[in-house]
Design an enzyme around this catalytic site. Structure first.
Site, PDB file in Angstrom:
ATOM      1  N   ASN A  38      49.691  -1.201  53.605  1.00 63.72           N
ATOM      2  CA  ASN A  38      50.548  -0.182  54.219  1.00 63.72           C
ATOM      3  C   ASN A  38      51.836   0.056  53.420  1.00 63.72           C
ATOM      4  OD1 ASN A  38      51.388   1.613  56.164  1.00 63.72           O
ATOM      5  ND2 ASN A  38      51.782   0.078  57.755  1.00 63.72           N
ATOM      6  N   HIS A 123      47.655  -3.823  72.900  1.00 64.59           N
ATOM      7  CA  HIS A 123      49.107  -3.631  72.927  1.00 64.59           C
ATOM      8  C   HIS A 123      49.519  -2.802  74.136  1.00 64.59           C
ATOM      9  CE1 HIS A 123      49.664  -4.027  68.285  1.00 64.59           C
ATOM     10  NE2 HIS A 123      48.846  -4.928  68.772  1.00 64.59           N
ATOM     11  N   ARG A 148      49.576  -7.701  74.651  1.00 63.86           N
ATOM     12  CA  ARG A 148      50.859  -7.897  73.968  1.00 63.86           C
ATOM     13  C   ARG A 148      51.887  -6.963  74.593  1.00 63.86           C
ATOM     14  NH1 ARG A 148      52.263  -6.556  67.642  1.00 63.86           N
ATOM     15  NH2 ARG A 148      53.188  -4.672  68.503  1.00 63.86           N
ATOM     16  N   TYR A 160      61.434  -0.569  65.994  1.00 64.16           N
ATOM     17  CA  TYR A 160      60.063  -0.556  65.495  1.00 64.16           C
ATOM     18  C   TYR A 160      59.147  -1.234  66.523  1.00 64.16           C
ATOM     19  CZ  TYR A 160      55.949  -1.582  62.769  1.00 64.16           C
ATOM     20  OH  TYR A 160      54.655  -1.665  62.345  1.00 64.16           O
ATOM     21  N   ASP A 211      55.417 -10.000  69.889  1.00 58.44           N
ATOM     22  CA  ASP A 211      55.654 -10.006  68.442  1.00 58.44           C
ATOM     23  C   ASP A 211      57.145  -9.793  68.166  1.00 58.44           C
ATOM     24  OD1 ASP A 211      55.571  -9.740  65.716  1.00 58.44           O
ATOM     25  OD2 ASP A 211      54.041  -8.159  65.681  1.00 58.44           O
ATOM     26  N   HIS A 213      58.456  -9.786  65.010  1.00 56.28           N
ATOM     27  CA  HIS A 213      58.606  -9.122  63.704  1.00 56.28           C
ATOM     28  C   HIS A 213      59.637  -9.782  62.794  1.00 56.28           C
ATOM     29  CE1 HIS A 213      55.863  -5.787  63.757  1.00 56.28           C
ATOM     30  NE2 HIS A 213      56.118  -5.616  65.036  1.00 56.28           N
ATOM     31  N   GLU A 237      54.843 -14.362  68.346  1.00 58.61           N
ATOM     32  CA  GLU A 237      54.444 -14.085  66.953  1.00 58.61           C
ATOM     33  C   GLU A 237      55.631 -13.789  66.048  1.00 58.61           C
ATOM     34  OE1 GLU A 237      51.749 -10.749  66.789  1.00 58.61           O
ATOM     35  OE2 GLU A 237      52.279 -10.364  64.705  1.00 58.61           O
ATOM     36  N   GLU A 263      50.499 -12.525  59.346  1.00 54.45           N
ATOM     37  CA  GLU A 263      49.897 -11.236  58.980  1.00 54.45           C
ATOM     38  C   GLU A 263      50.308 -10.771  57.584  1.00 54.45           C
ATOM     39  OE1 GLU A 263      51.420  -8.901  62.321  1.00 54.45           O
ATOM     40  OE2 GLU A 263      52.707  -7.817  60.931  1.00 54.45           O
ATOM     41  N   ARG A 284      47.508 -15.957  61.403  1.00 56.12           N
ATOM     42  CA  ARG A 284      47.145 -14.537  61.491  1.00 56.12           C
ATOM     43  C   ARG A 284      46.780 -13.891  60.159  1.00 56.12           C
ATOM     44  NH1 ARG A 284      47.778 -11.186  65.032  1.00 56.12           N
ATOM     45  NH2 ARG A 284      49.185  -9.677  64.094  1.00 56.12           N
ATOM     46  N   HIS A 313      45.284 -10.435  62.326  1.00 58.16           N
ATOM     47  CA  HIS A 313      45.952  -9.149  62.381  1.00 58.16           C
ATOM     48  C   HIS A 313      44.897  -8.048  62.528  1.00 58.16           C
ATOM     49  CE1 HIS A 313      48.924  -6.379  59.972  1.00 58.16           C
ATOM     50  NE2 HIS A 313      49.035  -6.198  61.275  1.00 58.16           N
ATOM     51  N   ASP A 317      46.750  -0.008  60.601  1.00 57.91           N
ATOM     52  CA  ASP A 317      46.868   0.203  59.152  1.00 57.91           C
ATOM     53  C   ASP A 317      45.858  -0.643  58.375  1.00 57.91           C
ATOM     54  OD1 ASP A 317      49.020  -1.685  60.226  1.00 57.91           O
ATOM     55  OD2 ASP A 317      48.984  -2.253  58.112  1.00 57.91           O
ATOM     56  N   GLU A 340      43.321  -9.425  67.265  1.00 58.83           N
ATOM     57  CA  GLU A 340      44.114  -8.242  67.650  1.00 58.83           C
ATOM     58  C   GLU A 340      43.231  -6.996  67.598  1.00 58.83           C
ATOM     59  OE1 GLU A 340      47.432  -7.514  65.048  1.00 58.83           O
ATOM     60  OE2 GLU A 340      48.352  -6.084  66.429  1.00 58.83           O
ATOM     61  N   TRP A 404      62.505  -5.947  59.895  1.00 56.26           N
ATOM     62  CA  TRP A 404      62.153  -4.991  60.950  1.00 56.26           C
ATOM     63  C   TRP A 404      61.089  -5.533  61.856  1.00 56.26           C
ATOM     64  CZ3 TRP A 404      57.054  -4.007  60.580  1.00 56.26           C
ATOM     65  CH2 TRP A 404      56.462  -3.928  59.308  1.00 56.26           C
TER      66      TRP A 404
HETATM   67  C1  CS2 Z   1      52.213  -5.761  63.693  1.00 54.65           C
HETATM   68  C2  CS2 Z   1      51.715  -4.741  62.729  1.00 54.65           C
HETATM   69  O1  CS2 Z   1      50.059  -5.768  64.609  1.00 54.65           O
HETATM   70  C3  CS2 Z   1      51.065  -6.412  64.432  1.00 54.65           C
HETATM   71  O2  CS2 Z   1      51.219  -7.529  64.836  1.00 54.65           O
HETATM   72  O3  CS2 Z   1      53.106  -6.675  63.217  1.00 54.65           O
HETATM   73  O4  CS2 Z   1      51.662  -3.603  63.426  1.00 54.65           O
HETATM   74  C4  CS2 Z   1      52.504  -4.494  61.457  1.00 54.65           C
HETATM   75  O5  CS2 Z   1      53.792  -4.104  61.762  1.00 54.65           O
HETATM   76  C5  CS2 Z   1      51.841  -3.459  60.636  1.00 54.65           C
HETATM   77  O6  CS2 Z   1      50.514  -3.775  60.474  1.00 54.65           O
HETATM   78  C6  CS2 Z   1      52.563  -3.315  59.312  1.00 54.65           C
HETATM   79  O7  CS2 Z   1      51.797  -2.681  58.389  1.00 54.65           O
HETATM   80 MG    MG Z   2      52.764  -8.596  63.985  1.00 50.65          MG
END
Ligand code: CS2
Ligand code: MG
Length: 404
Positions: A38, A123, A148, A160, A211, A213, A237, A263, A284, A313, A317, A340, A404
Site C-alpha cells: 500500500n 471491523h 474490532r 485514521y 487496533d 496503530h 493490536e 502486520e 500478524r 492481517h 489493501d 482479519e 498514524w
Molecule cells: C490495519 C490496516 O487492518 C489493520 O489492522 O492496521 O488497515 C492498515 O492500516 C492498512 O492495511 C495499511 O495499509
Molecule cells: Mg492493524
C-alpha cells in the site's frame, strides 16, 4: 521439471491499487500471487519486472524452496517490505501452481485441515461510540463472533481508521498524503468508555478487538492495557511501534490484556524476540508482506513453540489473492488464532475471482485446486494505476510527526 515460461506483473486500481504477479509454465498451468504494498506499489512492481522475472524464466516451478532461497540469499540485499513482498508474490504463485498440478486445494499440501473452518473478525467503526456500536450490532447480526471496535476521539477532527462520511474508512485517497491531528491524552481517556459500552451492548459472548496503530509509548500502552482489562479483549493490536522489540517487555510487565502485532513485519527476525520471550500472544505478519507461504510457515511454526498464535492481517489493501492464500494457511496450521476479514468491494471482486465463503462468523477456503483466486486481466486493464496515499499524523500540540 515444470518449466517457467513467462511471468508478468499486472497493476490495477479497482478502487485501490493492487499489484499481481502471474507465472505461466510450459504445460499451460499458471499461478497468481499478490505483491501489493500500500502506497509503494510501483516499487514492488519494478522489483519484480526488472529484477526477478528475468531470473525466473526457465526455472522449475516445482522447486519452491530453492527459488525462495535463490531470491532471498541470491539478491545479497535481504529483507525489507519491497523485497519480501516481491518474494511473497513469486512464492504464492508457485504454491498455486503446485496445488493445481496436484489437483488439490492448497491447504491439503500444507498438511491438511487442522480445523473445520476459520474464525474471522470484522471491523465496526464510527465517529462516536454510538455509531460504532450500531455498526457492531449489525455485524453481530450477520453472524460475526469477533468484532474490532474503533471510534472517533472526542475533540479530534479526524483520525485514521474512522470513517469520514459514508465512504470506506481507510481511504488511500490522496495523491499527496493528507494530515490528521493526534492527542494521546484524549484517546486514552475515551477508549475505555467504548469498551465499557461495547460489553454492555454486545454482551460477553462476542470477542472484542482494538487496533492502536503504533501510536503509544510502552508505558502508555501498559496503562491502556490495564484500563481495558475489565472488558477482556481478545487482543490489543499494535500498541507501540515495532522498531524496538524490547518495548514489549515493559508492556507485558503491567497488563494481562493479550497483545498482537506484526502486520508491517516482513521477516522472522522482526519478531524473534517477541515470540521467544513470549511478549506477545498473536503474530500478524502476513503472507504478502513476509515472504509468502514458505517464510510464514517458518514464523508460524516458531511461534507455536512459544504459545503464540497467528492472527493475519486481512485489510482490503491486501488483494483477494492474499486472503485466499491466508485462508488455506489458517486451515492447516496448528497454532491458528483468528483471521482479519474486511470484505473487498464488488468492483474488486469483478477482477479477482474468489471462491472462499463466509458463514456464521467463519470462513472456508476454496476447495478447487490451487489457492482458488484468479485474476481477470481484461477487467483489470480497465482500471489503471492511480497514485494514492493514506493520511499521516501530527501531534495536536506542537505539530510533530507521529505514528498514524
Ligand atoms: C490495519 C490496516 O487492518 C489493520 O489492522 O492496521 O488497515 C492498515 O492500516 C492498512 O492495511 C495499511 O495499509
Ligand atoms: Mg492493524
Amino acid at each position: 521439471m515444470l518449466k517457467i515460461e513467462a511471468a508478468r506483473v499486472i497493476v490495477s486500481s479497482p478502487g485501490r491499487n493492487f499489484v499481481t504477479l502471474k507465472i505461466e509454465t510450459k504445460d499451460g498451468v499458471y499461478g497468481v500471487g499478490d505483491a501489493t504494498l500500500n502506497g509503494r506499489e510501483l516499487a514492488v512492481a519494478s522489483y519484480l519486472q526488472d529484477h526477478v522475472i528475468p531470473c525466473l524464466i526457465g526455472r522449475d516451478a516445482h522447486r519452491i524452496e530453492d527459488i525462495w532461497q535463490f531470491l532471498y540469499r541470491g539478491a545479497y540485499w535481504r529483507r525489507g517490505p519491497v523485497t519480501m513482498s516481491a518474494i511473497a508474490a513469486v512464492d504464492m504463485a508457485l504454491w498455486d501452481i503446485k496445488a493445481k498440478v496436484a489437483g488439490l486445494p492448497l491447504y491439503q499440501l500444507l498438511g491438511g485441515a487442522s480445523r473445520d473452518n476459520v474464525l474471522v473478525y470484522c471491523h465496526a467503526n464510527g465517529k462516536t461510540i454510538e455509531d460504532t456500536l450500531e455498526d457492531a450490532v449489525k455485524h453481530k447480526e450477520m453472524g460475526y463472533k469477533a468484532i474490532r471496535l474503533q471510534a472517533g476521539v472526542p475533540g479530534l477532527k479526524s483520525t485514521y481508521g474512522v470513517p469520514k462520511g459514508k465512504e470506506a474508512y481507510e481511504p488511500a485517497d490522496a495523491d499527496i498524503p493528507t494530515e490528521n491531528l493526534w492527542s494521546t491524552e484524549k484517546y486514552m481517556r475515551s477508549l475505555p468508555k467504548l469498551f465499557e459500552e461495547g460489553r454492555r451492548v454486545l454482551g460477553d459472548d462476542v470477542h472484542l478487538l482494538h487496533d492502536v496503530h503504533h501510536r503509544l509509548t510502552p508505558i502508555e500502552a501498559a496503562r491502556l492495557g490495564k484500563d481495558l482489562e475489565p472488558y477482556r479483549l481478545f487482543w490489543l493490536e499494535d500498541t507501540v511501534d515495532d522498531d524496538n522489540q524490547e518495548n514489549f517487555r515493559i508492556i507485558r510487565k503491567h497488563t494481562t490484556t493479550p497483545l498482537a502485532i506484526g502486520e508491517i513485519f516482513n521477516s522472522i527476525w522482526d519478531c524473534r524476540t517477541l515470540i521467544q520471550e513470549q511478549l506477545i500472544d498473536y503474530i500478524r505478519a502476513t503472507i504478502v508482506h513476509a515472504g509468502g507461504i514458505t517464510h510464514l510457515r517458518q514464523i508460524a511454526h516458531f511461534a507455536d513453540l512459544f504459545n503464540v498464535k497467528t492472527g493475519f492481517h486481512g485489510a482490503t489493501d491486501l488483494s483477494p489473492i492474499t486472503m485466499a492464500s491466508a485462508l488455506h494457511f489458517d486451515m492447516a496450521i496448528h497454532n491458528f488464532g483468528i483471521q482479519e476479514h474486511m470484505p473487498h468491494s464488488e468492483q474488486m471482486e469483478s477482477i479477482f475471482k474468489v471462491n472462499y465463503t463466509f458463514e456464521d462468523g467463519f470462513m472456508h477456503p476454496s476447495e478447487t485446486p490451487g489457492h482458488g483466486c484468479d485474476i481477470d486481466e481484461k477487467e483489470a486493464a480497465k482500471y489503471p494505476y492511480k497514485r494514492a496515499y493514506l493520511p499521516v499524523n501530527r501531534l495536536e500540540q506542537g505539530g510533530a510527526m507521529c505514528n498514524w
